[in-house]
Motif scaffolding. Structure first.
Motif, PDB file in Angstrom:
ATOM      1  N   PRO A  67      22.440 -22.498 -12.379  1.00  0.00           N
ATOM      2  CA  PRO A  67      22.757 -23.306 -13.564  1.00  0.00           C
ATOM      3  C   PRO A  67      23.951 -22.767 -14.341  1.00  0.00           C
ATOM      4  N   GLN A  68      24.132 -21.462 -14.351  1.00  0.00           N
ATOM      5  CA  GLN A  68      25.277 -20.888 -15.061  1.00  0.00           C
ATOM      6  C   GLN A  68      26.595 -21.304 -14.410  1.00  0.00           C
ATOM      7  N   GLU A  69      26.640 -21.267 -13.068  1.00  0.00           N
ATOM      8  CA  GLU A  69      27.843 -21.694 -12.364  1.00  0.00           C
ATOM      9  C   GLU A  69      28.114 -23.185 -12.582  1.00  0.00           C
ATOM     10  N   ALA A  70      27.059 -23.986 -12.615  1.00  0.00           N
ATOM     11  CA  ALA A  70      27.229 -25.420 -12.869  1.00  0.00           C
ATOM     12  C   ALA A  70      27.788 -25.666 -14.267  1.00  0.00           C
ATOM     13  N   GLU A  71      27.324 -24.912 -15.249  1.00  0.00           N
ATOM     14  CA  GLU A  71      27.816 -25.070 -16.607  1.00  0.00           C
ATOM     15  C   GLU A  71      29.273 -24.645 -16.723  1.00  0.00           C
ATOM     16  N   GLN A  72      29.637 -23.555 -16.060  1.00  0.00           N
ATOM     17  CA  GLN A  72      31.027 -23.109 -16.077  1.00  0.00           C
ATOM     18  C   GLN A  72      31.953 -24.145 -15.434  1.00  0.00           C
ATOM     19  N   ALA A  73      31.516 -24.744 -14.325  1.00  0.00           N
ATOM     20  CA  ALA A  73      32.329 -25.775 -13.679  1.00  0.00           C
ATOM     21  C   ALA A  73      32.473 -26.998 -14.587  1.00  0.00           C
ATOM     22  N   SER A  74      31.403 -27.381 -15.269  1.00  0.00           N
ATOM     23  CA  SER A  74      31.470 -28.538 -16.172  1.00  0.00           C
ATOM     24  C   SER A  74      32.426 -28.280 -17.329  1.00  0.00           C
ATOM     25  N   ASP A  75      32.398 -27.066 -17.862  1.00  0.00           N
ATOM     26  CA  ASP A  75      33.324 -26.735 -18.954  1.00  0.00           C
ATOM     27  C   ASP A  75      34.775 -26.813 -18.489  1.00  0.00           C
ATOM     28  N   ALA A  76      35.041 -26.310 -17.281  1.00  0.00           N
ATOM     29  CA  ALA A  76      36.405 -26.376 -16.753  1.00  0.00           C
ATOM     30  C   ALA A  76      36.849 -27.816 -16.544  1.00  0.00           C
ATOM     31  N   VAL A  77      35.955 -28.663 -16.041  1.00  0.00           N
ATOM     32  CA  VAL A  77      36.292 -30.072 -15.820  1.00  0.00           C
ATOM     33  C   VAL A  77      36.606 -30.760 -17.141  1.00  0.00           C
ATOM     34  N   ARG A  78      35.782 -30.515 -18.158  1.00  0.00           N
ATOM     35  CA  ARG A  78      36.018 -31.145 -19.461  1.00  0.00           C
ATOM     36  C   ARG A  78      37.345 -30.700 -20.078  1.00  0.00           C
ATOM     37  N   SER A  79      37.711 -29.447 -19.861  1.00  0.00           N
ATOM     38  CA  SER A  79      39.001 -28.986 -20.386  1.00  0.00           C
ATOM     39  C   SER A  79      40.168 -29.687 -19.687  1.00  0.00           C
TER      40      SER A  79
END
Length: 490
Positions: A67-79
């Protein structure tokens, strides 16, 4: 009778010595077998994928497993989505957010698990049986180990390692394919958006001209034929604009799917125009050599040939043996009358006698499978060279065509349009000549946009021809129909 018991005693003595030797061999050989066992890699085999993506795409990839890796990827996508998309940022979003690519990385994890499993010695089989008769109870315990599996363990482990290498390259190929598809769809979406914007401007000008023609017709200054010509020109542009907007929406949705976006994240910010052509096209004199060296599918085919060669050697080594097992047997008997336990030890050896199948069938199958892999590798190498040449020719041709529209056709069309409008205002030509020139100007501008789009698509095809990631996609988008019913650019 005494000789019988003496012979039995000697046999049991020899059997006891054999049993001790077998146990000693198992104790001594176990560390050697376990030393050949491999373990799971820390990155799950993603090192090859990351290297290919970094070298060929200059992008980051990640296998999302927590879940941590998924959250990091989502943050990068939103940026990335906060700014207007470029082709590079679209590719990076797809590599981080496309779930189909993550499924391909899961296949890589499965392949690694198979590699680890193939390196492990076969587990011994333990069985316990209970037989009850009128005079005694007999309990039989059996430990079975597959000797053939132990003997071929190094070869099988090496083959599994090669299969894992293939899986790594296939995951890298899936990564390259997604990147290429994303770039193609991005260029088509931006081109359709640019085309729709241009047609909207042309339709707005035609609407103004149509309103003026209607007022002139009411005063009798314009005849009915000229009014009809002006009105049909506006109607055709309106239909063409609707078609362009529908295609722009479809390409945008296709890009959204590749990026793995939904909900509020699907509100992409696309640029209004395609990127300008580079000042000079690429010069690739050694493109065939580069394609042979860098194509991922060729590397997969080379490994397949090597695997077939190893499998052929393994088939030769085991052609006369289908099953070979050693079983340690321990029997415990309990007599009903006395209750005394009696234990007998021994061993059983089982193998298949090659009377009908001498292994020739398996050997022939291995030979033809190996030659099949060699021929497919040769065919692929020939095709790769041809694809590279064809992709480079298409790249240079589309560059020259797009540059020709930019340098020659569009400037000349502007001069013609300005001069025609001056002559119409001076009442030197009629409205039919003005509308004919307007149709030709729209055709040229639409063709120029499509030529620019085709160049960028050809640049993607050139990259895939050299590195891999799927067959060239071609021009793709349907040519828009210009006002007047003729295909644009013709």
């Amino acid at each position: 009778m005494s000789s019988y018991f003496l012979s039995r005693a000697l046999f049991m003595q020899q059997l006891s010595r054999f049993r001790v030797r077998v146990r000693l061999l198992c104790v001594v050989g176990a560390p050697w077998l376990l030393s050949g066992c491999v373990t799971f890699s820390p990155d799950g085999g993603m090192s090859v994928v990351a290297n290919v993506a970094g070298h060929e795409l200059r992008k980051d990839v990640v296998a999302i497993r927590t879940p941590q890796e998924a959250e990091q990827a989502s943050d990068a996508v939103r940026s990335f989505l906060r700014r207007p998309l470029t082709a590079d940022t679209a590719v990076q979003i797809a590599l981080l957010n496309n779930r189909g690519l993550q499924a391909a990385y899961n296949e890589l994890g499965i392949a690694e698990a198979n590699r680890v499993q193939a390196s492990l010695p076969p587990n011994p089989t333990v069985s316990v049986g209970r037989l009850s008769g009128p005079a005694e109870i007999e309990i039989e315990k059996r430990i079975v180990a597959n000797i053939l599996s132990l003997a071929t363990l190094p070869a099988r482990a090496e083959i599994a390692t090669q299969r894992f290498s293939q899986a790594q390259l296939r995951a890298a190929e899936d990564t390259l394919r997604l990147a290429a598809d994303t770039r193609r769809t991005y260029y088509r979406a931006v081109a359709q958006r640019q085309l729709a914007a241009f047609l909207a401007q042309a339709q707005s000008a035609a609407e103004t001209a149509t309103q003026l023609a209607r007022r002139l017709g009411e005063t009798g200054a314009m005849n009915k034929l000229d009014q009809a010509r002006d009105q049909v020109f506006y109607a055709e542009l309106t239909a063409q604009l609707a078609t362009a907007r529908q295609r722009a929406t479809s390409e945008r949705e296709r890009l959204t799917r590749l990026l793995g976006l939904w909900g509020a994240d699907a509100n992409l910010k696309l640029p209004s125009t395609l990127a300008a052509l580079p000042r000079r096209p690429l010069a690739l004199p050694d493109i065939e050599v580069e394609a042979i060296r860098r194509r991922v599918d060729l590397q997969i085919a080379r490994i397949e040939v090597d695997l077939m060669a190893r499998s052929y050697g393994l088939g030769q080594a085991t052609r006369f043996i289908n099953l070979l097992e050693v079983a340690g047997v321990s029997k415990t008997k309990k007599e009903r009358e006395t209750g005394e336990r009696v234990r007998d030890d021994g061993f059983e050896l089982e193998f298949q006698i090659p009377i009908f199948d001498l292994g020739e069938v398996r050997v022939r199958q291995a030979e033809h499978s190996y030659m099949q892999a060699v021929n497919r590798l040769t065919e692929k190498a020939v095709n790769v060279r041809s694809e590279a040449r064809d992709a480079f020719r298409a790249y240079r041709s589309t560059y020259d065509i797009a540059a020709h529209y930019r340098r020659e056709i569009i400037p000349l069309r502007k001069i013609i349009s300005d001069e025609t409008l001056l002559r119409y205002n001076a009442m030197m030509i009629d409205v039919f000549a003005l509308l004919a020139e307007a149709r030709q100007r729209i055709n040229s501008n639409v063709a120029a946009i499509e030529a620019q789009r085709d160049f960028w698509l050809a640049s993607v095809d050139l990259a895939t021809a050299v590195t891999g990631g799927g067959v060239a996609g071609g021009g793709g988008a349907t040519t828009a129909v210009a006002a007047g019913g003729e295909p644009a650019g013709h």
